[in-house]
Design an enzyme around this catalytic site. Structure first.
Site, PDB file in Angstrom:
ATOM      1  N   LYS A 135       0.244  -0.436   2.783  1.00 54.95           N
ATOM      2  CA  LYS A 135       1.174  -0.162   1.693  1.00 54.95           C
ATOM      3  C   LYS A 135       2.025  -1.403   1.401  1.00 54.95           C
ATOM      4  O   LYS A 135       1.504  -2.397   0.967  1.00 54.95           O
ATOM      5  CB  LYS A 135       1.998   1.073   2.059  1.00 54.95           C
ATOM      6  CG  LYS A 135       1.130   2.266   2.551  1.00 54.95           C
ATOM      7  CD  LYS A 135       0.162   2.707   1.495  1.00 54.95           C
ATOM      8  CE  LYS A 135      -0.633   3.957   1.794  1.00 54.95           C
ATOM      9  NZ  LYS A 135      -1.340   4.085   3.037  1.00 54.95           N
ATOM     10  N   ARG A 150     -11.966  -7.869  20.255  1.00 58.65           N
ATOM     11  CA  ARG A 150     -11.343  -6.544  20.277  1.00 58.65           C
ATOM     12  C   ARG A 150      -9.984  -6.633  20.977  1.00 58.65           C
ATOM     13  O   ARG A 150      -9.017  -5.991  20.597  1.00 58.65           O
ATOM     14  CB  ARG A 150     -12.242  -5.511  20.974  1.00 58.65           C
ATOM     15  CG  ARG A 150     -11.538  -4.181  21.129  1.00 58.65           C
ATOM     16  CD  ARG A 150     -12.399  -2.976  21.504  1.00 58.65           C
ATOM     17  NE  ARG A 150     -13.620  -3.260  22.202  1.00 58.65           N
ATOM     18  CZ  ARG A 150     -13.729  -3.514  23.511  1.00 58.65           C
ATOM     19  NH1 ARG A 150     -12.670  -3.510  24.295  1.00 58.65           N
ATOM     20  NH2 ARG A 150     -14.912  -3.756  24.041  1.00 58.65           N
ATOM     21  N   TYR A 174       2.996  12.514   5.761  1.00 58.84           N
ATOM     22  CA  TYR A 174       1.678  12.211   5.195  1.00 58.84           C
ATOM     23  C   TYR A 174       0.652  13.242   5.685  1.00 58.84           C
ATOM     24  O   TYR A 174       0.599  13.549   6.882  1.00 58.84           O
ATOM     25  CB  TYR A 174       1.268  10.782   5.596  1.00 58.84           C
ATOM     26  CG  TYR A 174      -0.130  10.456   5.194  1.00 58.84           C
ATOM     27  CD1 TYR A 174      -0.548  10.618   3.872  1.00 58.84           C
ATOM     28  CD2 TYR A 174      -1.057  10.007   6.118  1.00 58.84           C
ATOM     29  CE1 TYR A 174      -1.850  10.339   3.485  1.00 58.84           C
ATOM     30  CE2 TYR A 174      -2.367   9.716   5.740  1.00 58.84           C
ATOM     31  CZ  TYR A 174      -2.746   9.894   4.418  1.00 58.84           C
ATOM     32  OH  TYR A 174      -4.033   9.622   4.052  1.00 58.84           O
ATOM     33  N   ASP A 216       7.776   6.400  11.489  1.00 55.33           N
ATOM     34  CA  ASP A 216       6.834   5.856  10.506  1.00 55.33           C
ATOM     35  C   ASP A 216       7.672   5.213   9.399  1.00 55.33           C
ATOM     36  O   ASP A 216       8.322   5.909   8.616  1.00 55.33           O
ATOM     37  CB  ASP A 216       5.951   6.992   9.969  1.00 55.33           C
ATOM     38  CG  ASP A 216       4.893   6.509   8.994  1.00 55.33           C
ATOM     39  OD1 ASP A 216       5.091   5.459   8.365  1.00 55.33           O
ATOM     40  OD2 ASP A 216       3.861   7.211   8.831  1.00 55.33           O
TER      41      ASP A 216
HETATM   42  O1  P1T Z   1      -4.033   5.083   5.142  1.00 48.76           O
HETATM   43  P1  P1T Z   1      -3.637   4.502   6.474  1.00 48.76           P
HETATM   44  O2  P1T Z   1      -3.426   3.020   6.465  1.00 48.76           O
HETATM   45  O3  P1T Z   1      -4.517   4.962   7.600  1.00 48.76           O
HETATM   46  O4  P1T Z   1      -2.141   5.076   6.781  1.00 48.76           O
HETATM   47  C1  P1T Z   1      -1.863   6.446   6.891  1.00 48.76           C
HETATM   48  C2  P1T Z   1      -0.453   6.730   6.496  1.00 48.76           C
HETATM   49  C3  P1T Z   1       0.526   6.852   7.474  1.00 48.76           C
HETATM   50  N1  P1T Z   1       1.817   7.093   7.178  1.00 48.76           N
HETATM   51  C4  P1T Z   1       2.225   7.217   5.897  1.00 48.76           C
HETATM   52  C5  P1T Z   1       3.662   7.502   5.600  1.00 48.76           C
HETATM   53  C6  P1T Z   1       1.294   7.122   4.857  1.00 48.76           C
HETATM   54  O5  P1T Z   1       1.740   7.252   3.602  1.00 48.76           O
HETATM   55  C7  P1T Z   1      -0.080   6.884   5.154  1.00 48.76           C
HETATM   56  C8  P1T Z   1      -1.113   6.819   4.091  1.00 48.76           C
HETATM   57  N2  P1T Z   1      -0.701   7.371   2.880  1.00 48.76           N
HETATM   58  C9  P1T Z   1      -1.444   7.463   1.730  1.00 48.76           C
HETATM   59  C10 P1T Z   1      -2.715   7.029   1.629  1.00 48.76           C
HETATM   60  C11 P1T Z   1      -0.740   8.086   0.603  1.00 48.76           C
HETATM   61  O6  P1T Z   1      -1.172   7.929  -0.559  1.00 48.76           O
HETATM   62  O7  P1T Z   1       0.281   8.735   0.841  1.00 48.76           O
END
Ligand code: P1T
Length: 381
Positions: A197, A48, A100, A172
């Protein structure tokens, strides 16, 4: 020696494995590490807290973002959650109003309940941020380009405001990736990624990250990372490390394909509005040119007449663009923010911020652009 981005993408964080010389970082699938005597260990006690595969990824991300320290998390949301734990009841956050949906949900449904207050403003004009700052403001939360309207926020202008206020600026950087934009160079304190992503790049892993320069801030975040425990497993770290090696190549293609698709959509008489920061008509194009090295593969658009039935037809009829949440993979995706990624934002809020029920979002992949355009032509009609 400081290398150029493509060289860094291939090599950052990765050393031949000390035990075997393996050129690729092994997946250290272990929960614990044997100690010779209490406290006498090789820097690893429990996974962890530290894991060698995660260490390699954290170093790679710090290098790509021109930071000093990387911290990885089980998901992008876990990284934002950990960052939010820097705050105390009574603190205030200025956040972008186009973001998001999951981030909006975390802020309003969880952290507002803990006594933290949020102002959501249109950050494409820094004056709105300046006006929202209060003596209690501890964090400015920007996402640029924004999800899903692809507004571009002037990071350097926000950094000036953050310094004046003595608060953190967190960005972000998911939509741009470090190939296109490095917010720490522009004065941000913290960069966040949904590595799910573009960094991962193949839609086969969910992972999050924070990168900082400051040692003391890193220490606080590392304490929260270990205490809260939302860390990623070594297999997931390996997948992102592998993805990063082609980030520069993929982003080049995402950018040229994004441009081809945006320009095609402009010529389709059924399309009303196209959102892509590389278009000279984009309201924030000048800022985008200044702070980004390319405009990315995310493109949103609306159809004329604002008919939901038409949007639904397009969303259901593409063959190459798969109807799915997420973005940033080599394959193209099509999505409907109002019912999918941004459904957790109340409809009145969405409409107030310009997110129409009929908005369609494309994550343009790395396929041949002619085939993608043909797919859209067929679906839009
Ligand atoms: O899905 P996750 O890895 O927990 O990340 C969240 C997140 C944070 N910031 C941005 C700009 C994001 O686009 C996302 C996740 N977004 C999608 C799943 C989407 O389809 O927009």
């Amino acid at each position: 020696m400081s290398h150029r981005f493509g060289t860094k993408a291939v090599h950052a964080g990765v050393e031949p494995d000390p035990t075997t010389g393996a050129i690729m970082t092994p997946i250290y699938q272990t929960s614990t590490y044997v100690q010779a005597a209490p406290g006498d260990h090789k820097g690893y006690e429990y996974s962890r807290t530290h894991n060698p595969t995660r260490t390699a990824l954290q170093k790679a991300l710090a290098t790509l973002e021109n930071g000093k320290h990387g911290l990885c998390f089980a998901t992008g949301m876990a990284s934002i959650d950990t960052l939010a734990k820097l705050l105390q009841p009574g603190d205030h956050v200025v956040s972008t109003n186009d973001l998001y949906g999951g981030t909006y949900r975390l802020f309003t449904k969880i952290y507002e309940g803990f006594g933290i207050r949020f102002s959501f403003v249109d950050m494409s004009d820094p004056a709105n941020v300046a006006a929202a700052i209060t003596p209690q403001t501890k964090l400015i939360w920007a996402e640029t380009p924004t999800n899903p309207l692809l507004k571009v926020i002037d990071i350097a202008a926000l950094a000036v405001l953050a310094r004046k206020q003595g608060c953190w600026l967190a960005v972000d950087n998911t939509f741009a990736s470090p190939a296109l934009q490095t917010p720490l160079d522009l004065g941000a304190d913290i960069v966040m990624h949904s590595a799910t992503k573009y960094l991962g790049g193949h839609s086969d892993v969910v992972l999050g990250a924070l990168v900082v320069k400051d040692d003391a801030l890193h220490e606080r975040l590392a304490f929260l990372q270990n205490s809260s425990g939302a860390t990623p497993g070594p297999m997931d770290c390996f997948l992102v490390l592998r993805g990063i090696k082609t980030l520069h190549l993929r982003m080049e293609r995402h950018c040229t394909n994004g441009k081809a698709i945006a320009e095609y959509l402009l010529t389709n008489p059924k399309v009303e509005r196209v959102y892509w920061p590389g278009l000279p008509t984009h309201p924030n194009h000048e800022v985008a040119k200044r702070q980004m090295r390319g405009f990315g593969g995310m493109v949103s658009f609306t159809l004329k007449g604002d008919q939901m039935a038409d949007a639904t037809r397009v969303l259901s009829n593409t063959k190459l663009f798969a109807l799915a949440e997420s973005l940033g993979g080599v394959e193209s995706l099509i999505g409907h923010p109002a019912s999918m990624t941004h459904a957790s934002i109340p409809r009145e809020e969405r409409l107030k911020n310009g997110l129409a029920d009929t908005l369609i979002r494309l994550s343009v992949g790395t396929e041949d652009p002619e085939d993608l355009i043909e797919d859209l032509r067929m679906a839009i009609g």
